[in-house]
Design an enzyme around this catalytic site. Structure first.
Site, PDB file in Angstrom:
ATOM      1  N   ARG A 103       9.805  -1.236   3.465  1.00  0.00           N
ATOM      2  CA  ARG A 103       9.711  -0.350   2.317  1.00  0.00           C
ATOM      3  C   ARG A 103      10.112  -1.111   1.061  1.00  0.00           C
ATOM      4  NH1 ARG A 103      12.990   3.917   4.202  1.00  0.00           N
ATOM      5  NH2 ARG A 103      11.312   4.788   5.430  1.00  0.00           N
ATOM      6  N   HIS A 155       0.819  -1.210   0.000  1.00  0.00           N
ATOM      7  CA  HIS A 155       0.000   0.000   0.000  1.00  0.00           C
ATOM      8  C   HIS A 155       0.854   1.261   0.000  1.00  0.00           C
ATOM      9  CE1 HIS A 155       0.877  -0.879   4.232  1.00  0.00           C
ATOM     10  NE2 HIS A 155       0.839   0.419   4.424  1.00  0.00           N
TER      11      HIS A 155
HETATM   12 ZN    ZN Z   1       1.238   1.408   6.329  1.00  0.00          ZN
END
Ligand code: ZN
Length: 310
Positions: free
Chosen positions: A192, A172
């Protein structure tokens, strides 16, 4: 103890932050790059503190430690939830969070993160990334290695009032021009996956490709958790999500409503309008704890409220 407990947020300045929180809510933000307000937080990296009343000046963490009766005696070393307002003036990195089991094993016993987003406002044409198009794990790995982000990532247009549920394992990203309310498990563990090749202080921010690959659910499954809106005349209500970690409801108060609080405790976010809660004046941008002893909240005025309970 039945008084409502209001909080003062902790602010975080970031690369992608903006100044909407001052413009919308009058928050005393520290700069025009304020990306996050931790509005109900006991996280050691940024605690919210009580504003007025019996517990004035105490942190949420102190209340949890010293006054567990306010939370109906709920169990756990740490307060389980974290509520933030996020102002994205630029794209956030594409990321994914582990579930509890993975975080416990690989992140020193910490917990995973399931979260959800309620869009408070956004620019015209704004969008959001949730999920991916890879059909198999091999395809996922290949697309990531080849950097085919546009093919891989699933993008949705967004509008004020939209709601998204993001269980752990879901890729997301919040994107430019979005102001939202985030309700999540109290956790900081983020992997990440892609950061648009940006530099911070001359260096790219760290990526976590292996961990991301380990935890991304494949194939992705869209989550449609929002229930129907019930119209009661004086107010409307709608369940946004009912999950194992939290239940989130939205209330649109047109004149008044009596909200029952039958849980160990309830969190309440005033997302629009103004009015009173049990006689106390409130306005958009106020965030509070309804403690165990407070069994009813009488809301009056024109208010939009988001409530969360475990
Ligand atoms: Zn998040």
């Amino acid at each position: 103890m039945n008084e409502l407990i209001f909080f003062k947020p902790f602010f975080k300045q970031v690369l992608w932050g903006g100044c909407r929180m001052r413009d919308y809510y009058g928050y005393p933000i520290p700069g025009d790059d304020t990306g996050e307000a931790w509005v109900i937080s006991s996280n050691p990296h940024g605690q919210s503190t009580v504003l007025g009343g019996t517990y004035d000046g105490k942190t949420l963490g102190e209340l949890w430690e010293q006054h567990r009766e306010l939370f109906g005696g709920a169990a756990g070393e740490e307060f389980p939830l974290l509520v933030k307002v996020i102002d994205a003036d630029d794209h956030l990195s594409i990321q994914v969070h582990p579930d509890d089991a993975y975080a416990f094993e690989h992140e020193n016993g910490s917990r995973g993160k399931t979260e959800c987003w309620y869009i408070l406002d956004c620019d015209e044409g704004a969008d959001i990334i949730i999920g991916h198009h890879a059909r198999t794990r091999e395809e996922l790995e290949q697309m990531i290695q080849e950097g085919r982000w546009d093919d891989l990532l699933q993008k949705f247009p967004i509008h004020k009032g939209d709601f998204f549920y993001i269980p752990s394992g879901t890729v997301h990203a919040i994107r430019r021009g979005t102001l939202l309310l985030e309700v999540q498990q109290n956790s900081d563990t983020t992997y990440r996956l892609y950061d648009y090749g940006r530099l911070q202080d001359g260096k790219p921010r760290r990526l976590h490709l292996k961990q991301s690959m380990d935890v991304i659910v494949c194939p992705h499954q869209d989550q449609n958790t929002q229930g129907p809106t019930e119209d009661h005349g004086a107010y409307e209500t709608c369940t946004l999500v009912e999950s194992g970690y939290f239940t989130v409801d939205r209330w649109n108060v047109k004149t008044e409503v009596s909200i029952a609080q039958n849980y160990p405790f309830m969190l309440m976010d005033v997302t629009a309008g103004k009015g009173t809660l049990n006689g106390a004046a409130v306005k958009a941008g106020d965030h509070l704890l309804v403690p165990a002893g407070c069994k009813t909240v009488d809301a009056r005025g024109e208010l939009e409220l988001v409530t969360t309970h475990i």
